[in-house]
Design a protein around this motif. Structure first.
Motif, PDB file in Angstrom:
ATOM      1  N   ALA A 228     -88.339  -7.236  60.443  1.00 18.76           N
ATOM      2  CA  ALA A 228     -88.675  -8.362  59.581  1.00 18.76           C
ATOM      3  C   ALA A 228     -89.963  -8.048  58.849  1.00 18.76           C
ATOM      4  N   SER A 229     -90.056  -8.466  57.581  1.00 21.36           N
ATOM      5  CA  SER A 229     -91.277  -8.267  56.808  1.00 21.36           C
ATOM      6  C   SER A 229     -92.391  -9.152  57.363  1.00 21.36           C
ATOM      7  N   LEU A 230     -93.595  -8.596  57.455  1.00 18.09           N
ATOM      8  CA  LEU A 230     -94.773  -9.353  57.887  1.00 18.09           C
ATOM      9  C   LEU A 230     -95.677  -9.704  56.713  1.00 18.09           C
ATOM     10  N   ASP A 231     -95.912  -8.741  55.833  1.00 13.48           N
ATOM     11  CA  ASP A 231     -96.701  -9.020  54.634  1.00 13.48           C
ATOM     12  C   ASP A 231     -96.174  -8.163  53.492  1.00 13.48           C
ATOM     13  N   HIS A 232     -96.638  -8.479  52.283  1.00 16.32           N
ATOM     14  CA  HIS A 232     -96.105  -7.807  51.095  1.00 16.32           C
ATOM     15  C   HIS A 232     -97.148  -7.900  49.996  1.00 16.32           C
ATOM     16  N   ALA A 233     -97.402  -6.791  49.324  1.00 11.87           N
ATOM     17  CA  ALA A 233     -98.375  -6.779  48.229  1.00 11.87           C
ATOM     18  C   ALA A 233     -97.816  -5.992  47.059  1.00 11.87           C
ATOM     19  N   ILE A 234     -98.062  -6.481  45.853  1.00 12.57           N
ATOM     20  CA  ILE A 234     -97.612  -5.801  44.628  1.00 12.57           C
ATOM     21  C   ILE A 234     -98.766  -5.788  43.636  1.00 12.57           C
ATOM     22  N   TRP A 235     -98.958  -4.638  43.005  1.00  7.93           N
ATOM     23  CA  TRP A 235     -99.882  -4.514  41.878  1.00  7.93           C
ATOM     24  C   TRP A 235     -99.051  -4.181  40.650  1.00  7.93           C
ATOM     25  N   PHE A 236     -99.076  -5.055  39.653  1.00  4.62           N
ATOM     26  CA  PHE A 236     -98.282  -4.887  38.434  1.00  4.62           C
ATOM     27  C   PHE A 236     -99.130  -4.125  37.422  1.00  4.62           C
ATOM     28  N   HIS A 237     -98.683  -2.934  37.048  1.00  8.00           N
ATOM     29  CA  HIS A 237     -99.464  -2.084  36.146  1.00  8.00           C
ATOM     30  C   HIS A 237     -99.028  -2.217  34.689  1.00  8.00           C
ATOM     31  N   ARG A 238     -97.737  -2.035  34.439  1.00  6.32           N
ATOM     32  CA  ARG A 238     -97.233  -2.000  33.065  1.00  6.32           C
ATOM     33  C   ARG A 238     -95.856  -2.661  33.002  1.00  6.32           C
ATOM     34  N   GLU A 239     -95.494  -3.116  31.828  1.00  2.85           N
ATOM     35  CA  GLU A 239     -94.165  -3.662  31.605  1.00  2.85           C
ATOM     36  C   GLU A 239     -93.120  -2.544  31.580  1.00  2.85           C
ATOM     37  N   PRO A 240     -91.921  -2.761  32.144  1.00  3.19           N
ATOM     38  CA  PRO A 240     -90.851  -1.768  32.010  1.00  3.19           C
ATOM     39  C   PRO A 240     -90.453  -1.617  30.541  1.00  3.19           C
ATOM     40  N   PRO A 241     -90.535  -0.409  29.979  1.00  5.56           N
ATOM     41  CA  PRO A 241     -90.305  -0.245  28.530  1.00  5.56           C
ATOM     42  C   PRO A 241     -88.947  -0.745  28.065  1.00  5.56           C
ATOM     43  N   ASN A 242     -87.925  -0.604  28.901  1.00  8.07           N
ATOM     44  CA  ASN A 242     -86.574  -1.015  28.519  1.00  8.07           C
ATOM     45  C   ASN A 242     -86.084  -2.207  29.325  1.00  8.07           C
ATOM     46  N   GLY A 243     -86.999  -2.952  29.904  1.00  3.42           N
ATOM     47  CA  GLY A 243     -86.607  -4.126  30.668  1.00  3.42           C
ATOM     48  C   GLY A 243     -86.114  -3.777  32.063  1.00  3.42           C
ATOM     49  N   MET A 244     -85.758  -4.809  32.800  1.00  2.00           N
ATOM     50  CA  MET A 244     -85.341  -4.629  34.192  1.00  2.00           C
ATOM     51  C   MET A 244     -83.891  -4.198  34.333  1.00  2.00           C
ATOM     52  N   ASP A 245     -83.131  -4.183  33.220  1.00  5.09           N
ATOM     53  CA  ASP A 245     -81.739  -3.758  33.351  1.00  5.09           C
ATOM     54  C   ASP A 245     -81.569  -2.266  33.108  1.00  5.09           C
ATOM     55  N   ASP A 246     -82.681  -1.532  32.929  1.00  6.90           N
ATOM     56  CA  ASP A 246     -82.629  -0.074  32.929  1.00  6.90           C
ATOM     57  C   ASP A 246     -83.068   0.407  34.309  1.00  6.90           C
ATOM     58  N   TRP A 247     -82.659   1.617  34.666  1.00  8.11           N
ATOM     59  CA  TRP A 247     -82.931   2.132  36.000  1.00  8.11           C
ATOM     60  C   TRP A 247     -84.430   2.311  36.239  1.00  8.11           C
ATOM     61  N   LEU A 248     -84.865   1.919  37.449  1.00  5.25           N
ATOM     62  CA  LEU A 248     -86.229   2.110  37.915  1.00  5.25           C
ATOM     63  C   LEU A 248     -86.195   2.953  39.182  1.00  5.25           C
ATOM     64  N   LEU A 249     -87.109   3.908  39.288  1.00  8.73           N
ATOM     65  CA  LEU A 249     -87.192   4.748  40.479  1.00  8.73           C
ATOM     66  C   LEU A 249     -88.225   4.163  41.430  1.00  8.73           C
ATOM     67  N   TYR A 250     -87.792   3.865  42.642  1.00  5.29           N
ATOM     68  CA  TYR A 250     -88.665   3.326  43.687  1.00  5.29           C
ATOM     69  C   TYR A 250     -88.963   4.480  44.649  1.00  5.29           C
ATOM     70  N   SER A 251     -90.149   5.084  44.500  1.00  2.84           N
ATOM     71  CA  SER A 251     -90.565   6.215  45.331  1.00  2.84           C
ATOM     72  C   SER A 251     -91.400   5.684  46.489  1.00  2.84           C
ATOM     73  N   GLN A 252     -90.945   5.904  47.734  1.00  4.51           N
ATOM     74  CA  GLN A 252     -91.526   5.262  48.898  1.00  4.51           C
ATOM     75  C   GLN A 252     -91.971   6.286  49.942  1.00  4.51           C
ATOM     76  N   ASP A 253     -93.006   5.924  50.709  1.00  5.75           N
ATOM     77  CA  ASP A 253     -93.395   6.735  51.856  1.00  5.75           C
ATOM     78  C   ASP A 253     -93.915   5.822  52.955  1.00  5.75           C
ATOM     79  N   THR A 254     -94.043   6.353  54.171  1.00  4.99           N
ATOM     80  CA  THR A 254     -94.480   5.573  55.312  1.00  4.99           C
ATOM     81  C   THR A 254     -95.578   6.323  56.059  1.00  4.99           C
ATOM     82  N   PRO A 255     -96.843   5.924  55.907  1.00  5.14           N
ATOM     83  CA  PRO A 255     -97.937   6.640  56.565  1.00  5.14           C
ATOM     84  C   PRO A 255     -97.992   6.442  58.067  1.00  5.14           C
ATOM     85  N   SER A 256     -97.462   5.292  58.573  1.00  3.84           N
ATOM     86  CA  SER A 256     -97.654   5.011  59.993  1.00  3.84           C
ATOM     87  C   SER A 256     -96.632   4.014  60.500  1.00  3.84           C
TER      88      SER A 256
END
Length: 293
Positions: A228-256
């Motif tokens: 279950a999720s405990l907390d969640h944070a997002i920093w919005f940097h830039r608008e998606p150039p082609n909107g949300m209906d174009d593909w976005l790459l979600y690159s993830q890692d887990t430090p611990s």
């Protein structure tokens, strides 16, 4: 526009009850608890409704306190913390059955010029069109999934998910502490910046915590794991150039991962390499025992 997409837009269009008070609903899909990304997205919409249109979300931080009940509405109460010359701060509490289930703080800023740089998009990532959908992967490798999970994933959905790392579905071997996933929202070509942020918040909760199980050869759907999720944070940097209906790459890692908690980070890029947002999340990853079940 598909029925699932219309349903998502309806879910993110909160009902105004009173000044600073809003009501949201959940889709009736037979799920036992409300999807965390929905609560984050709705809480952000509630905050946006109290902020002038020329100020846009640049960050949010939220805490999940109780599982949401999809059978009843969620009430969102907004506290107008501060309206400054350039920044606006809002606090939102999501309430069900008389208890807080989620709290969020979000900060908004007027657009300003300034220094600009970003990290590059990961190299050598296959194009999304060459990858199997998540449902195809589950159909091929998810024989041990509970029937309820398989039925949930088989439903029409407002987005597409195409994981790059299929080893997680094919084996239970320990894997490197990272994954990459392509995502896109179906059928929204021209959305406001506020709606783009809400939809981004919605999808940002998908697959992220699962990354913390990779080094252990486990899967969140396994019956002896409680996630279950405990907390969640997002920093919005830039608008998606082609909107949300174009593909976005979600690159993830887990430090611990430790203490029955897993921590994961993500960077969201548009297809052209623009860094859209950064995400961080900690979640419960508890191995069930007779004592903790």
């Amino acid at each position: 526009m598909s029925e699932a997409m219309r349903d998502l837009l309806d879910i993110l269009d909160l009902e105004t009850l009173e000044l600073n008070l809003f009501r949201g609903r959940s889709p009736q899909v037979g799920w036992q608890r409300v999807f965390g990304g929905q609560v984050v997205g709705q809480a952000l919409v509630a905050a946006q409704r109290t902020v002038s249109a020329d100020r846009h979300t640049h960050s949010l931080h939220g805490y999940f306190m109780r599982p949401g009940d999809p059978a009843v509405p969620i009430i969102y109460e907004v506290d107008r913390i501060r309206d400054g010359g350039s920044f606006t701060t809002r606090r939102v509490v999501a309430i069900q059955h008389g208890h807080a289930i989620f709290s969020l703080e979000a900060s908004f800023q007027k657009d300003e010029p300034g220094l600009d740089h970003q990290v590059p998009m990961p190299l050598d990532v296959p194009a999304p069109e060459t990858l199997m959908t998540q449902m195809e992967l589950i159909e091929r490798y998810g024989q041990n999934l509970p029937d309820a999970i398989r039925r949930f994933w088989a439903r029409e959905r407002p987005l597409q998910i195409r994981p790059v790392n299929i080893e997680h579905y094919a084996s239970r071997d320990p894997l490197p502490p990272q994954q990459k996933v392509w995502m896109r929202i179906n059928g929204v070509r021209s959305a406001t910046q506020a709606l783009n942020a809400a939809m981004l918040a919605y999808i940002s909760d998908m697959t992220l915590l699962d990354t913390a199980t990779f080094p252990h050869g486990r899967w969140g759907f396994e019956p002896d794991i409680q996630m279950a999720s405990l907390d969640h944070a997002i920093w919005f940097h830039r608008e998606p150039p082609n909107g949300m209906d174009d593909w976005l790459l979600y690159s993830q890692d887990t430090p611990s991962t430790m203490g029955a908690r897993g921590f994961a980070r993500g960077q969201i890029f548009s297809r052209d390499g623009t860094l859209i947002a950064s995400v961080a999340q900690e979640g419960l990853i508890r191995l069930r025992t007779k004592q903790s079940a």
